[in-house]
Design a protein around this motif. Structure first.
Motif, PDB file in Angstrom:
ATOM      1  N   SER A  42       0.846  -1.202   0.000  1.00 35.76           N
ATOM      2  CA  SER A  42       0.000   0.000   0.000  1.00 35.76           C
ATOM      3  C   SER A  42       0.877   1.246   0.000  1.00 35.76           C
ATOM      4  N   GLY A  43       0.537   2.196  -0.873  1.00 32.82           N
ATOM      5  CA  GLY A  43       1.387   3.366  -1.043  1.00 32.82           C
ATOM      6  C   GLY A  43       1.088   4.545  -0.135  1.00 32.82           C
ATOM      7  N   GLY A  44      -0.164   4.735   0.262  1.00 29.25           N
ATOM      8  CA  GLY A  44      -0.485   5.861   1.149  1.00 29.25           C
ATOM      9  C   GLY A  44      -0.707   7.163   0.413  1.00 29.25           C
ATOM     10  N   LEU A  45      -1.699   7.168  -0.478  1.00 28.99           N
ATOM     11  CA  LEU A  45      -1.966   8.347  -1.309  1.00 28.99           C
ATOM     12  C   LEU A  45      -2.655   9.460  -0.511  1.00 28.99           C
ATOM     13  N   ALA A  95      -7.579   2.239   4.823  1.00 30.52           N
ATOM     14  CA  ALA A  95      -7.657   1.239   3.749  1.00 30.52           C
ATOM     15  C   ALA A  95      -6.442   0.307   3.782  1.00 30.52           C
ATOM     16  N   ALA A  96      -5.262   0.858   4.046  1.00 33.92           N
ATOM     17  CA  ALA A  96      -4.046   0.040   4.121  1.00 33.92           C
ATOM     18  C   ALA A  96      -4.111  -0.930   5.302  1.00 33.92           C
ATOM     19  N   ILE A  97      -4.702  -0.482   6.403  1.00 37.27           N
ATOM     20  CA  ILE A  97      -4.888  -1.350   7.572  1.00 37.27           C
ATOM     21  C   ILE A  97      -5.850  -2.489   7.217  1.00 37.27           C
ATOM     22  N   GLY A  98      -6.937  -2.137   6.527  1.00 39.26           N
ATOM     23  CA  GLY A  98      -7.885  -3.164   6.092  1.00 39.26           C
ATOM     24  C   GLY A  98      -7.247  -4.173   5.157  1.00 39.26           C
ATOM     25  N   VAL A 155      -3.332  -3.466  16.859  1.00 38.58           N
ATOM     26  CA  VAL A 155      -2.205  -2.515  16.749  1.00 38.58           C
ATOM     27  C   VAL A 155      -1.133  -3.039  15.790  1.00 38.58           C
ATOM     28  N   ALA A 156      -0.908  -4.358  15.801  1.00 33.62           N
ATOM     29  CA  ALA A 156       0.108  -4.956  14.927  1.00 33.62           C
ATOM     30  C   ALA A 156      -0.231  -4.730  13.451  1.00 33.62           C
ATOM     31  N   THR A 157      -1.520  -4.701  13.140  1.00 34.06           N
ATOM     32  CA  THR A 157      -1.959  -4.483  11.757  1.00 34.06           C
ATOM     33  C   THR A 157      -1.686  -3.045  11.333  1.00 34.06           C
ATOM     34  N   ILE A 158      -1.894  -2.118  12.246  1.00 35.01           N
ATOM     35  CA  ILE A 158      -1.592  -0.701  11.974  1.00 35.01           C
ATOM     36  C   ILE A 158      -0.098  -0.556  11.671  1.00 35.01           C
ATOM     37  N   LYS A 159       0.736  -1.221  12.473  1.00 28.00           N
ATOM     38  CA  LYS A 159       2.185  -1.161  12.260  1.00 28.00           C
ATOM     39  C   LYS A 159       2.569  -1.784  10.917  1.00 28.00           C
ATOM     40  N   ASP A 160       1.888  -2.854  10.555  1.00 24.38           N
ATOM     41  CA  ASP A 160       2.160  -3.524   9.279  1.00 24.38           C
ATOM     42  C   ASP A 160       1.836  -2.598   8.101  1.00 24.38           C
ATOM     43  N   ALA A 161       0.703  -1.900   8.197  1.00 20.27           N
ATOM     44  CA  ALA A 161       0.312  -0.956   7.136  1.00 20.27           C
ATOM     45  C   ALA A 161       1.335   0.182   7.035  1.00 20.27           C
ATOM     46  N   GLN A 162       1.772   0.679   8.183  1.00 22.79           N
ATOM     47  CA  GLN A 162       2.772   1.757   8.185  1.00 22.79           C
ATOM     48  C   GLN A 162       4.115   1.273   7.632  1.00 22.79           C
ATOM     49  N   ALA A 163       4.421  -0.005   7.861  1.00 28.64           N
ATOM     50  CA  ALA A 163       5.645  -0.588   7.304  1.00 28.64           C
ATOM     51  C   ALA A 163       5.580  -0.609   5.776  1.00 28.64           C
ATOM     52  N   ASP A 164       4.382  -0.856   5.222  1.00 25.91           N
ATOM     53  CA  ASP A 164       4.195  -0.777   3.768  1.00 25.91           C
ATOM     54  C   ASP A 164       4.556   0.619   3.265  1.00 25.91           C
ATOM     55  N   PHE A 165       4.016   1.639   3.927  1.00 25.59           N
ATOM     56  CA  PHE A 165       4.288   3.028   3.517  1.00 25.59           C
ATOM     57  C   PHE A 165       5.796   3.302   3.525  1.00 25.59           C
TER      58      PHE A 165
END
Length: 209
Positions: A42-45, A95-98, A155-165
């Motif tokens: 996920s890019g984080g637009l 959306a990235a978290i989802g 919380v781990a999912t939020i961190k995973d999404a941020q790791a994508d960014f």
């Protein structure tokens, strides 16, 4: 270097209309290359100050017309109503978290899960910030809906999404969709936007020959 050392990286954003248009070509291309592992990031637009009502982005209706003309992507009536009403908040982090929640249960189906998310928004007009949307996608993909919804709030999912960014930033990618071929430590652009599966195939053949 042999082809076993090749892999694909797809950088997308769930609220990117060009990614929605590109998804069909990418699916065709990917189905031809099951030997190439695919990572979807996920890019984080629409994050930070860009997390705004859809009506703030006045270019979107015209861009959607071009996407439809060039890729054949269909924008559903429910989405068009959201667009016209204008207050729906584009939140790429949610959306990235989802996506991360879904991906954690079926990483090998990441591309299909991403496609289902975009259809939910662009055709059915559903919010990608709403856990109910992920429950429905999970059911459609034979995943445990309650487990997916629980993961969405983890919380781990939020961190995973941020790791994508962060990975996308490290790759230096600022436009979506972008498909990369990874060859060792080298990253080569294969396609994005309106590129057809055939053009990506030609590009891949040129790179590996």
């Amino acid at each position: 270097m042999n082809n076993k050392e090749l892999a694909l990286i797809y950088v997308w954003d769930a609220y990117c209309g060009w990614c929605y248009g590109f998804s069909k070509s990418l699916k065709v291309f990917h189905e031809k290359h099951p030997e190439l592992p695919l990572t979807v990031l996920s890019g984080g637009l629409f994050v930070g100050e860009r997390k705004q009502p859809i009506g703030s982005y006045t270019h979107i209706p015209e861009a959607n017309k071009r996407i439809s003309q060039l890729t054949g992507a269909e924008f559903g009536a429910s989405y068009q109503s959201l667009l016209k009403e204008g207050t729906f908040i584009l939140d790429s982090e949610a959306a990235a978290i989802g996506f991360s929640a879904l991906r954690s249960f079926a990483p090998e189906r990441s591309l299909n899960l991403a496609s289902s998310m975009q259809r939910a928004f662009y055709y059915e007009g559903k919010s990608l910030s709403d856990p109910t949307t992920y429950r429905e996608i999970a059911i459609a993909h034979n995943l445990d809906p309650e487990a997916v919804v629980a993961r969405f709030a983890d919380v781990a999912t939020i961190k995973d999404a941020q790791a994508d960014f962060m990975k996308v930033q490290q790759l230096g990618i600022h436009s979506y969709p972008t498909l990369l071929l990874q060859r060792g430590n080298e990253y080569i652009g294969l396609g994005g936007g309106i590129m057809t599966a055939e053009k990506m195939e030609d590009r891949l053949n040129r790179v590996i020959s």
